[in-house]
Write a protein that holds these residues in place. Structure first.
Motif, mmCIF file in Angstrom:
data_model
loop_
_atom_site.group_PDB
_atom_site.id
_atom_site.type_symbol
_atom_site.label_atom_id
_atom_site.label_comp_id
_atom_site.label_asym_id
_atom_site.label_seq_id
_atom_site.Cartn_x
_atom_site.Cartn_y
_atom_site.Cartn_z
ATOM 1 N N ARG A 1 31.116 47.416 17.565
ATOM 2 C CA ARG A 1 30.392 48.065 18.653
ATOM 3 C C ARG A 1 30.866 47.563 19.997
ATOM 4 N NH1 ARG A 1 24.170 49.149 18.190
ATOM 5 N NH2 ARG A 1 25.118 50.566 16.739
ATOM 6 N N GLU A 2 31.082 46.272 20.108
ATOM 7 C CA GLU A 2 31.552 45.706 21.367
ATOM 8 C C GLU A 2 32.959 46.182 21.701
ATOM 9 O OE1 GLU A 2 31.188 41.476 21.052
ATOM 10 O OE2 GLU A 2 29.016 41.543 21.104
ATOM 11 N N ARG A 3 33.797 46.296 20.692
ATOM 12 C CA ARG A 3 35.146 46.790 20.938
ATOM 13 C C ARG A 3 35.121 48.242 21.397
ATOM 14 N NH1 ARG A 3 36.574 43.973 15.865
ATOM 15 N NH2 ARG A 3 36.332 46.015 14.919
ATOM 16 N N LYS B 1 32.694 49.661 23.016
ATOM 17 C CA LYS B 1 32.179 49.655 24.388
ATOM 18 C C LYS B 1 33.279 49.247 25.365
ATOM 19 C CE LYS B 1 27.327 48.660 23.576
ATOM 20 N NZ LYS B 1 26.256 47.689 23.748
ATOM 21 N N ASP B 2 34.106 48.276 24.977
ATOM 22 C CA ASP B 2 35.200 47.842 25.842
ATOM 23 C C ASP B 2 36.178 48.979 26.067
ATOM 24 O OD1 ASP B 2 34.135 45.333 26.050
ATOM 25 O OD2 ASP B 2 35.437 44.420 24.523
ATOM 26 N N LYS B 3 36.417 49.796 25.087
ATOM 27 C CA LYS B 3 37.353 50.882 25.221
ATOM 28 C C LYS B 3 36.722 52.073 25.956
ATOM 29 C CE LYS B 3 40.172 49.915 21.178
ATOM 30 N NZ LYS B 3 40.615 50.430 19.905
ATOM 31 N N GLY B 4 35.441 52.038 26.135
ATOM 32 C CA GLY B 4 34.742 53.113 26.860
ATOM 33 C C GLY B 4 34.372 54.272 25.978
ATOM 34 N N LEU B 5 34.410 54.106 24.730
ATOM 35 C CA LEU B 5 34.063 55.195 23.827
ATOM 36 C C LEU B 5 32.607 55.207 23.476
ATOM 37 C CD1 LEU B 5 37.119 54.916 21.408
ATOM 38 C CD2 LEU B 5 36.784 56.563 23.217
ATOM 39 N N MET B 6 31.891 54.233 23.859
ATOM 40 C CA MET B 6 30.484 54.216 23.533
ATOM 41 C C MET B 6 29.639 53.855 24.684
ATOM 42 S SD MET B 6 29.123 52.530 20.191
ATOM 43 C CE MET B 6 27.450 52.257 19.939
#
Length: 180
Positions: free
Chosen positions: A171-173, A175-180
């Motif tokens: 989930r954090e990854r 969010k970092d990529k901006g997909l969530m």
């Protein structure tokens, strides 16, 4: 039948004695060889062959039968025993000749096998010592490998929790990529 068995066993023992005696020295055979053969045909001094020792079957058979026949003739004419006039005498003669021949072959087998065992005993002793040393080395390696394996396992266990805590969750990854 009982006396034939006793004669046969005594003959085997006589054959063993005869072969053993000739294996220690062949003076009578050497003497007869000097009388019968010319200088060129005489046996060499280092030749151990005798009447029965290191002879093939046929010369051994001829010597044994001749020896037993001479002994039977002496018994026939010098004693009141009739060796050749009864079935028991001829049977004893045949049993003694066959037993003596078997005894010479039995002694040959025993002497040859004891020589082989003597030759192999030293090499077997060395082989046994080498096997014992290799076994000790193998156990030492197992002890060292076990210690190394335990140490490597401990290092892996220590490294695994650090890797999990340093990694981000999925989930954090995202969010970092901006997909969530």
């Amino acid at each position: 039948m009982g006396i034939d068995l006793v004669v046969f066993i005594v003959a085997i023992l006589f054959g063993i004695f005869l072969y053993w005696r000739e294996s220690n020295g062949n003076g009578a055979y050497r003497f007869l060889n000097k009388i019968m053969n010319s200088k060129e045909l005489q046996m060499r001094a280092d030749n151990p062959k005798g009447f029965v020792y290191k002879q093939s079957f046929l010369p051994r058979l001829i010597f044994v039968v001749t020896l037993v026949l001479i002994a039977a003739l002496i018994v026939e004419f010098l004693t009141p025993l009739a060796v050749f006039s009864s079935y028991n005498g001829i049977s004893a003669f045949a049993s003694f000749a066959a037993g003596t021949l078997i005894g010479t072959y039995l002694a040959s087998f025993v002497i040859k096998s004891s020589e082989v065992i003597e030759e192999q005993s030293e090499s077997l002793e060395d082989k046994f010592d080498n096997v014992v040393e290799k076994g000790k080395d193998f156990f030492e390696e197992l002890k060292n490998k076990d210690n190394k394996a335990v140490e490597e396992a401990k290092k892996e266990i220590e490294n695994e929790p650090k890797l999990k805590t340093e990694e981000k969750s999925a989930r954090e990854r995202l969010k970092d990529k901006g997909l969530m």
